[in-house]
Design an enzyme around this catalytic site. Structure first.
Site, PDB file in Angstrom:
ATOM      1  N   HIS A   1       0.898  -1.265   0.195  1.00  0.00           N
ATOM      2  CA  HIS A   1      -0.222   0.155  -0.028  1.00  0.00           C
ATOM      3  C   HIS A   1       0.929   1.248  -0.085  1.00  0.00           C
ATOM      4  CE1 HIS A   1      -3.561  -2.472   0.383  1.00  0.00           C
ATOM      5  NE2 HIS A   1      -3.112  -2.830   1.704  1.00  0.00           N
TER       6      HIS A   1
ATOM      7  N   ASP B   1      -2.392 -10.981  -2.204  1.00  0.00           N
ATOM      8  CA  ASP B   1      -2.778 -10.362  -1.198  1.00  0.00           C
ATOM      9  C   ASP B   1      -4.241 -10.061  -1.303  1.00  0.00           C
ATOM     10  OD1 ASP B   1      -1.929  -9.119   1.794  1.00  0.00           O
ATOM     11  OD2 ASP B   1      -3.402  -7.851   0.870  1.00  0.00           O
TER      12      ASP B   1
ATOM     13  N   HIS C   1      -5.988  -7.568  -0.465  1.00  0.00           N
ATOM     14  CA  HIS C   1      -6.131  -6.287  -0.698  1.00  0.00           C
ATOM     15  C   HIS C   1      -5.615  -5.538  -1.916  1.00  0.00           C
ATOM     16  CE1 HIS C   1      -6.598  -6.326   3.735  1.00  0.00           C
ATOM     17  NE2 HIS C   1      -7.597  -5.618   3.345  1.00  0.00           N
TER      18      HIS C   1
ATOM     19  N   ASP D   1      -3.943 -12.762   4.155  1.00  0.00           N
ATOM     20  CA  ASP D   1      -5.371 -12.319   4.554  1.00  0.00           C
ATOM     21  C   ASP D   1      -6.649 -12.699   3.604  1.00  0.00           C
ATOM     22  OD1 ASP D   1      -5.016 -10.596   2.425  1.00  0.00           O
ATOM     23  OD2 ASP D   1      -4.300  -8.815   3.738  1.00  0.00           O
TER      24      ASP D   1
HETATM   25 ZN   LIG Z   1      -3.914  -7.245   2.705  1.00  0.00          ZN
END
Ligand SMILES: [Zn+2]
Length: 256
Positions: free
Chosen positions: A83, A121, A123, A200
């Protein structure tokens, strides 16, 4: 990560300790003022506090990614990175989602090779997309949950191929989507594959897509199928020992 590390130790994996990434390594990805503010503890958001010495920990985590890229290994270092953009928070998102330095981007820039970044991931890696969007050497492919944090990645843009999926879709639809994504790239074009390995997506974790242990083995097999030198960098995954199990399954699938 302590639980994950213990699990992987019991499985007999070999561990190496990285050196911190150098200033030059960081400056290939991040803005100098951002790095200065981070070092001084001046950058903070709701997800991503200015912990004591966090810059040094982040530099060590980036060093883990660099080491993994040189030896074809798996960096299990934290904090995660995908991120974190050029100036910190990326693509207009308000926070850095636990990320300080973009570890995988730092490793890919240092290699300077034609690279496929595969981000599994849960996200979207808005920081990684920001760093590489329009870069002729790099293709970024991400399969992630949407709508969900960080809210980006709902469509593909240029060399960034995004595959959003609804929450808890389960292994079958996840793997169908991954196969579709990998079917759209020409593996021969790339010299190296860099994997943003997040866990995740496990059922019940922060970005659950309803995956289980066997899913990570299947993902590993597909990465091996690309037939390229590969390294892995840990992103998310917040259920302790399950992260260790996911890493082991991914690597078993890849090496098998
Ligand atoms: Zn993540």
């Amino acid at each position: 990560m302590k639980l994950a590390h213990e699990f992987l130790q019991e499985k007999g994996y070999e561990f190496l300790e990285p050196e911190p990434a150098s200033e030059d390594d960081l400056l290939r990805v991040h803005d100098g003022d951002y790095l200065w503010n981070l070092r001084k503890g001046l950058v903070e958001d709701g997800d991503t506090p200015a912990y004591d010495n966090i810059f040094e920990f982040a530099r060590l985590s980036a060093g883990g990614a660099l080491m993994a890229s040189r030896i074809g290994g798996f960096s299990i270092m934290r904090p995660p990175g995908h991120h974190a953009g050029v100036f910190g928070a990326a693509l207009g998102v308000a926070t850095r989602g636990f990320c300080y330095l973009n570890n995988i981007a730092i490793a890919v820039k240092a290699l300077g090779k034609q690279t496929l970044i595969l981000d599994v991931d849960g996200h979207h890696g808005n920081g990684t997309q920001e760093v590489f969007q329009g870069d002729p050497k790099v293709t970024y492919v991400s399969v992630h949950r949407h709508p969900h944090y960080p809210g980006t990645g709902f469509r593909s843009e240029a060399n960034c191929l995004n595959f959003p999926l609804p929450a808890d879709v389960g292994e079958m639809r996840y793997l169908e989507t991954l196969d579709k994504a990998l079917g759209m790239i020409v593996a021969e074009r790339f010299e190296v594959v860099a994997v943003s390995a997040g866990f995740d997506t496990y059922a019940g974790d922060l970005a659950s897509l309803g995956l289980s242990d066997s899913s990570y083995m299947e993902i590993g097999k597909r990465i091996a199928g690309l037939g390229k030198p590969t390294f892995f960098v840990l992103e998310g995954g917040y259920m302790g020992e399950k992260v260790g199990r996911g890493i082991d399954q991914l690597l078993q699938g890849y090496e098998g």
